[in-house]
Design a protein around this motif. Structure first.
Motif, short mmCIF file in Angstrom:
data_model
loop_
_atom_site.label_atom_id
_atom_site.label_comp_id
_atom_site.label_asym_id
_atom_site.label_seq_id
_atom_site.Cartn_x
_atom_site.Cartn_y
_atom_site.Cartn_z
N ALA A 265 1.08 6.19 2.25
CA ALA A 265 2.22 5.83 1.97
C ALA A 265 2.56 7.61 2.67
O ALA A 265 3.82 7.88 3.42
CB ALA A 265 2.83 6.51 0.86
N LYS A 266 1.67 9.27 2.56
CA LYS A 266 1.65 10.24 2.61
C LYS A 266 2.26 10.71 4.22
O LYS A 266 2.85 11.03 4.80
CB LYS A 266 1.15 11.29 2.34
CG LYS A 266 1.54 12.73 2.58
CD LYS A 266 1.98 13.34 2.67
CE LYS A 266 2.57 13.40 1.02
NZ LYS A 266 3.70 14.28 0.39
N THR B 213 9.27 15.43 3.06
CA THR B 213 8.24 14.94 2.10
C THR B 213 7.66 16.86 2.00
O THR B 213 7.87 17.24 2.62
CB THR B 213 7.22 13.77 1.54
OG1 THR B 213 6.30 13.86 0.54
CG2 THR B 213 6.60 14.19 2.81
N PHE C 78 12.39 5.17 7.18
CA PHE C 78 11.88 3.86 6.55
C PHE C 78 11.55 2.64 7.19
O PHE C 78 10.57 1.79 7.71
CB PHE C 78 12.19 3.97 4.74
CG PHE C 78 10.92 2.73 4.03
CD1 PHE C 78 10.44 2.89 3.74
CD2 PHE C 78 11.60 1.75 4.34
CE1 PHE C 78 8.81 2.34 3.39
CE2 PHE C 78 11.39 0.61 4.11
CZ PHE C 78 9.31 1.15 2.68
N LYS D 137 -1.52 7.06 -2.61
CA LYS D 137 -0.72 7.63 -1.91
C LYS D 137 -0.84 8.52 -0.66
O LYS D 137 -0.02 8.97 0.31
CB LYS D 137 -0.69 8.48 -3.22
CG LYS D 137 -0.38 8.17 -4.64
CD LYS D 137 -0.15 9.08 -5.86
CE LYS D 137 0.37 8.58 -6.95
NZ LYS D 137 1.37 8.19 -6.73
N GLN E 195 0.88 -1.32 0.05
CA GLN E 195 -0.14 -0.01 -0.06
C GLN E 195 0.78 1.35 -0.14
O GLN E 195 0.24 2.25 -0.31
CB GLN E 195 -1.29 0.02 1.31
CG GLN E 195 -2.12 -0.70 1.14
CD GLN E 195 -2.92 -0.84 -0.18
OE1 GLN E 195 -3.42 -0.16 -0.53
NE2 GLN E 195 -3.08 -2.85 -1.32
N LEU E 196 2.18 1.15 0.34
CA LEU E 196 3.05 1.98 -0.22
C LEU E 196 3.15 2.85 -0.85
O LEU E 196 3.64 3.79 -1.06
CB LEU E 196 4.50 1.72 0.68
CG LEU E 196 3.77 1.87 2.87
CD1 LEU E 196 6.12 1.12 2.87
CD2 LEU E 196 4.23 3.18 2.88
N GLU E 197 2.70 2.00 -2.14
CA GLU E 197 2.68 2.63 -3.64
C GLU E 197 1.23 2.88 -3.80
O GLU E 197 0.97 3.46 -4.68
CB GLU E 197 3.56 0.81 -4.49
CG GLU E 197 3.45 2.03 -5.28
CD GLU E 197 4.64 1.38 -7.00
OE1 GLU E 197 5.04 0.69 -6.51
OE2 GLU E 197 4.08 1.64 -7.90
N GLU F 70 7.63 9.76 -3.87
CA GLU F 70 6.85 9.10 -4.16
C GLU F 70 7.18 7.32 -3.96
O GLU F 70 8.74 7.27 -3.75
CB GLU F 70 6.26 8.72 -5.08
CG GLU F 70 6.49 8.04 -6.85
CD GLU F 70 6.51 7.57 -8.02
OE1 GLU F 70 5.93 7.27 -8.02
OE2 GLU F 70 7.65 7.60 -8.82
N PHE F 71 6.72 6.68 -3.13
CA PHE F 71 7.56 5.33 -2.89
C PHE F 71 6.92 4.30 -4.33
O PHE F 71 5.91 3.92 -4.35
CB PHE F 71 7.09 4.87 -1.50
CG PHE F 71 8.05 5.55 -0.24
CD1 PHE F 71 9.10 5.79 -0.05
CD2 PHE F 71 6.48 5.62 0.93
CE1 PHE F 71 9.82 5.97 0.85
CE2 PHE F 71 7.37 6.34 1.58
CZ PHE F 71 9.18 6.25 2.54
N ASN F 72 8.31 3.98 -4.09
CA ASN F 72 7.41 2.41 -4.84
C ASN F 72 7.69 0.99 -4.62
O ASN F 72 8.87 0.75 -4.12
CB ASN F 72 7.88 2.87 -6.98
CG ASN F 72 7.08 3.80 -7.51
OD1 ASN F 72 5.50 4.08 -7.31
ND2 ASN F 72 7.88 4.79 -7.52
#
Ligand code: AMP
Ligand code: GLY
Length: 427
Positions: A106-107, A117, A256, A103, A98-100, A286-288
């Motif tokens: 992730a935020k 960020t 992280f 959003k 869900q980190l990708e 962003e994280f993917n």
């Protein structure tokens, strides 16, 4: 060992190519694969999101290790399903993905764990979002970024320097242009600087960055035209100098790791951090939760160690024992695309010159290709990732384009300026 790779793009061809170099790998399956992948793996016609079928196949074939390439099956929970079926696998769990996949998720993670960020606000309806956007511009914002919350194949983000553009895009998200992905919208401060991609392995106990890279997102030279999945990449990215890398490590990667530990997220795979190097240091865009494509083409061409060993150590929670040896030579990947991409394009044209390109010393990774009646034809937007190393960035660029110039199909195009920022920094 038998390995199964899930996916069909340039990323998966690169991973299959590198895994195939491992002395302990004697069989690779790839679901569903493409024409290039078929040269190093047995392609199996299973959709990347058909979780049960993939698990059944892996069990039936007694696959020893699985690698999940794209975000869609990761977010759908393929890693969890494979593990439940006793298959060892490289990739984050459904919840960690869900980190990708979100959003908003992730935020919140970045804010909770002190990861630098852009300031942002999250909305579930258009009216308050519009008020917020108008207010930001009234207070002097030079731009604003609107992001549909869920996976939208790279299309759910608009960087707007004009208030009406921002409002229109935000409305289109709520009107369902991105399906369910647009039911929640993030409105974010616009950051300015140079972008870089940081790929890092983590097993939840250790986090290890790979060499840096940079992507070229716009379709045409000089960063003009629409956004794409990526038209080329190079590694290293000189913008990530030692000082910036130290900040990335201490402010982003270390936090992280602490964050996934505190939140109990099971992540044994690859984290890809999209970073903006601003005047105030690196900030996360962003994280993917998977390798960047085409970044991975350039990065893997510089890896001298055995990828399978490194991935298995990651999956087993023994990443601290893994050894990563890199070539100092830079690498460049030039993406060749179908005419019309990222809009509509015609498929089925024969691709010529692939052998001649390989004779130039480049590796030609396939993305949207397939074999029809013995011929290799284009079947996707991004078709090939022509990748070469060189003693310096200029040599790597020249080597890649020499190979590109041997390849042709009707209406194909590529950018002619991949690596221009790295070249400019060297002068
Ligand atoms: P994302 O999918 O969140 O990475 O966004 C896609 C692209 O939009 C990024 O690679 C950046 O080029 C751009 N972008 C995203 N967020 C921002 C931001 N806060 N400021 C400036 N550009 C951004
Ligand atoms: N190259 C950007 C991505 O893989 O999302």
């Amino acid at each position: 060992m038998k390995v199964m790779v899930v996916g069909s793009g340039g990323r998966e061809h690169t991973l299959c190519w590198k895994l195939n170099q491992s002395p302990v790998v004697n069989k690779i399956f790839c679901a569903p694969g493409n024409a290039g992948i078929a040269e190093v793996a047995e392609c199996v016609d299973i959709d990347v999101c058909d979780l049960e079928k993939l698990a059944d196949f892996a069990k039936k074939e007694e696959v020893d290790f699985a690698v999940v390439g794209p975000e869609a099956p990761l977010c759908a929970g393929l890693v969890d399903v494979l593990k439940e079926n006793g298959i060892k696998v490289f990739g984050p769990s459904k919840i960690a993905a869900q980190l990708e996949g979100s959003k908003d998720f992730a935020k919140q993670f970045m804010l909770n764990h002190n990861i630098p960020t852009a300031k942002a606000a999250s909305f579930s309806s258009a009216k308050p979002a519009e008020e917020y956007i108008r207010n930001e511009f009234a207070e002097g914002a030079k731009g604003i970024v609107i992001k549909a919350d869920g996976l939208a194949a790279g299309k759910g983000v608009c960087v707007a320097d004009e208030v009406e553009t921002a409002v229109d895009f935000m409305r289109s998200c709520f009107e369902g242009v991105f399906g369910g992905a647009g039911s929640q919208v993030l409105v974010e401060e616009c950051l300015f600087g140079e972008e870089a991609s940081i790929l890092a392995l983590t097993d939840g106990k250790t986090i290890v960055p790979l060499v840096s890279s940079q992507d070229h997102k716009r379709a045409y030279d000089n960063d003009e035209g629409p956004n794409t999945g990526g038209m080329g990449a190079y590694s290293p990215a000189p913008v990530v100098d030692d000082e910036i890398m130290a900040q990335v490590n201490s402010q982003i990667l270390d936090n992280f790791l602490k964050g996934i530990q505190e939140d109990g997220l099971d992540f044994k795979g690859l984290l890809f951090v999209g970073v903006m190097v601003t005047e105030n240091g690196p900030k996360v865009l962003e994280f993917n939760v998977r390798f960047g494509d085409p970044e991975v083409q350039a990065v893997m061409c510089r890896l001298d160690s055995d990828l399978l060993g490194v991935m298995m150590k990651t999956a087993e929670g023994k990443l601290s024992e893994a050894e990563l040896v890199w070539s100092d030579d830079p690498a460049v990947c030039v993406v060749m695309a179908s005419g019309g991409y990222p809009g509509s394009y015609k498929k089925g044209y024969e691709i010529t010159g692939l052998d001649a390109a390989a004779e130039e010393g480049a590796v030609v990774f396939h993305a949207g290709t397939s074999k029809q009646e013995g011929k290799i034809v284009n079947t996707g937007g991004r078709v090939l990732g022509v990748t070469a190393r060189g003693k310096d960035i200029a040599a790597a660029i020249a080597n890649a384009y020499r190979a590109v110039d041997k390849i042709h199909w009707q209406d194909c195009f590529c950018r002619r300026d991949i690596g221009f920022r790295a070249l400019a920094r060297e002068k």
